[in-house]
Design a protein around this motif. Structure first.
Motif: not given
Length: 665
Positions: A256-260, A417-418, A7-10
């Motif tokens: 990938g950078v945005s995902e980490i 992506h999410k 729920q906190s994934i933005d």
């Protein structure tokens, strides 16, 4: 804890990160944020602020020295058959090519093989157009680039393609040759226009005007950016990606950078109570950063773990590298690569989640292939889980890889992506809640056993491998048994993880090698495979059971670098071979080639010269191949002896660990 994390994934935040990171570029027309360049430095500083902004602590901007490459753009002007002036935007390779409105003659060099270049006559001072090169099935650009350089060409302009060809995109890769081999990139569509004009010309060449500003400079600075979510212990889980890239690199690897960052932000915002320290790192100089070496990529990762923080592996629990699973529209086929020892852990702990997303196909495989930068972390003793893709079947790799089409315009799938953040964040949380590294050493030793040609192996080695399989299975069982209980931190568990690190490091030090197809193999496998091919070739020549052409194609060209022998001259062949053996220092490929290339250039050409003879005398060629066979036999014996010694050491250490577990747990 998983629900709060999800729920906190933005995703809005992480999409903004991709948009911004992919906007950094030295060339207004094509982008490009390469090692040591202004754009890459700006990207690193941007990420430093983002790391601090989401609440990471102990944030660092670690600098290291690279061969810097800055591509400020290139274009080519020509007059078409209607007398109209045209300008083509070109892409770059990491070579020195600086000209200002300079006129050249340009010729069509086909795919850039020796035969094609020699057919052009004198190419001294001319540009050579090379097309269309599919680097999966033809050659990497280094071979025609170096061959053209030796022939005196002013430079090469390469039209590359992937399995799904687009006429209007530029493709670049790491160059793998010295920076004086001047190389630029052109689209297939523009290359075809030039080819048509060249073909219609009287002299099979046309005049063009070139502008280019591509500079490679030594002793430039690149950066690795890292920060932490401090845990209760000093054991560390690594979460990594890389921020440099060809062109705009929206997916590889800005996503990938945005995902980490997204995973770290969600962990912090959900107040996840992590046991281990979680260290987030964005590497620079992943795509390129080392000159004059066959291993010119993954420089940032190499510097970080070998020179800047060589102490990291000892307390590392595992790492997750997101350099794949790109969230591109309509992509549904993904791979999760793992170290062999983590394969069963990942398979068991992702099965439920993956079963809930039937529209996606996630294939779990090991080992992690060589192109990924986490190899040097694994080699140093940290087992890896890598978000990757199938280079032949992935939509991204079939169409967009390292190209000007790697942009948001290719289609950004925010739901995927999410999903990637949920998946790898979940794996991280599973790892964090384990007391002991979930290592299954049995997997590696079963593979080792199956890799041997038993007709060439003595009973002592077979017996040793069987014992390694038996005791490593016992160790795997003990680890699973401890981890089946709730997480507990104790001196015993900490010391056991230290022992597992040492065990893994011994295995990595003694049972890793590269073959000349750039695959990770067991050390004995290279000479063992060559012995089989040489034996088949010698027997076929003696018994006249196959044509000379089939013998060459089926056996000789399959040995080491001998697939090059008919397409490039001996100078190119020797240059490339020597670089693998002697040009890999201070790279992740150092000491990974245990034996030199088996040079069969002359014997291949000698046999080819006799293809049309009715009853060719091949005694000389048999003698040459027999010498090669004897060379490989010596390599094989030497390697088996080393593996036996290492195996004895490993067996002793496994038994020592088992005794400790039995006594103390």
């Amino acid at each position: 804890m998983f629900k709060e994390f999800y729920q906190s994934i933005d995703s809005s935040y992480t999409e903004e990160v991709i948009d911004k990171l992919s906007s950094f570029g030295d060339d207004p027309a094509t982008g490009n944020r390469s090692a040591g360049s202004k754009a890459c430095t700006m990207a690193a500083k941007y990420l430093y602020n983002k790391f601090e902004g989401i609440g990471l602590t102990n944030v660092h901007l670690d600098d290291f020295i690279v061969n810097g490459w800055t591509f400020n753009g290139a274009n080519l002007k020509y007059i078409d058959n209607l007398g109209k002036a045209n300008k083509i935007v070109l892409g770059g390779y990491a070579t020195n090519f600086v000209v200002n409105n300079k006129e050249f003659k340009i010729v069509d060099g086909g795919k850039g093989t020796l035969k094609e270049l020699e057919s052009l006559g004198d190419i001294n001072g001319k540009l050579v157009l090379i097309s269309t090169l599919n680097t999966y099935y033809d050659y990497w650009v280094n071979f025609p680039s170096y061959q053209a350089y030796l022939k005196g060409a002013a430079g090469v302009i390469v039209a590359a393609t992937h399995n799904i060809p687009f006429d209007d995109i530029l493709i670049s890769n790491d160059i793998l040759v010295p920076s004086y081999c001047k190389t630029l990139s052109i689209s297939i569509g523009d290359a075809n226009k030039l080819k048509s004009l060249i073909k219609a010309s009287v002299d099979n060449e046309i005049s063009v005007t070139l502008n280019a500003e591509s500079k490679v400079l030594p002793y430039q600075t690149s950066y690795n950016v890292w920060g932490e979510i401090k845990g209760k212990t000093d054991e560390v889980i690594y979460l990594m990606a890389h921020y440099d890239g060809y062109y705009h690199s929206y997916f590889d690897d800005a996503s990938g950078v945005s995902e980490i960052l997204g995973i770290a932000k969600a962990l912090i915002n959900s107040f996840y109570d992590n046991k281990k320290t979680i260290r987030i790192i964005a590497h620079g100089a992943e795509e390129w950063g080392k000159g004059y070496t066959p291993f010119d990529w993954a420089a940032g990762a190499y510097e970080q773990i070998m020179h800047i923080h060589p102490e990291w592996p000892e307390k590392a629990f595992a790492l997750i590298n997101i350099d794949g699973n790109f969230p591109i529209t309509n992509e549904r086929n993904y791979i999760i690569y793992t170290s062999p020892e983590l394969f069963n852990f990942v398979k068991n702990n992702t099965s439920n989640m993956l079963s809930e997303i039937p529209n996606y196909n996630f294939n779990i495989k090991y080992p992690v292939p060589l192109p990924y930068e986490d190899f040097i972390y694994q080699k140093s003793g940290i087992p890896a889980i890598t978000a990757g893709d199938d280079f032949e079947n992935s939509l991204y790799y079939k169409a967009y890889y390292h190209s000007s089409a790697d942009s948001k315009g290719a289609g950004f799938d925010i739901e995927t992506h999410k999903l990637i953040q949920c998946l790898y964040g979940s794996i991280l949380i599973y790892l964090d809640n384990l007391s002991i590294r979930p290592m299954d050493f049995h997997t590696r030793f079963v593979d080792l056993k199956n890799s041997f040609d038993l007709t060439h192996v003595d009973n002592n080695l077979i017996h040793l491998i069987n014992r390694l399989c038996f005791y490593s299975k016992q160790l795997t069982y003990k680890i699973k048994n401890i981890n089946s209980n709730n997480y507990t931190y104790s001196d015993f568990n900490y010391e056991l993880n230290q022992k597992l690190y040492k065990l893994y490091k011994i295995i990595q030090d003694n049972f890793l090698a590269f073959n000349y197809s750039l695959e990770i193999v067991f050390p004995h496998s290279v000479s063992q495979n060559n012995l089989s091919l040489l034996s088949n070739a010698i027997n076929a020549l003696k018994n006249k059971t196959e044509s000379l052409e089939d013998i060459v194609n089926n056996y000789i060209l399959e040995i080491d670098l001998n697939y090059l022998v008919f397409d490039y001259d001996k100078t190119v062949y020797n240059f490339m071979a020597n670089r693998y053996s002697y040009g890999s220092e201070n790279t992740f490929g150092e000491k990974m080639y245990l034996n030199p290339n088996e040079d069969l250039y002359d014997v291949a050409h000698s046999l080819k010269s006799k293809y049309n003879e009715v009853s060719p005398n091949v005694n000389k060629e048999i003698d040459m191949l027999t010498t090669a066979y004897n060379n490989q036999t010596e390599y094989y014996k030497k390697t088996l002896n080393k593996e036996f010694e290492a195996g004895c050491k490993i067996l002793k250490y496994i038994k020592y660990i088992l005794e400790d577990i039995t006594l103390l747990h």
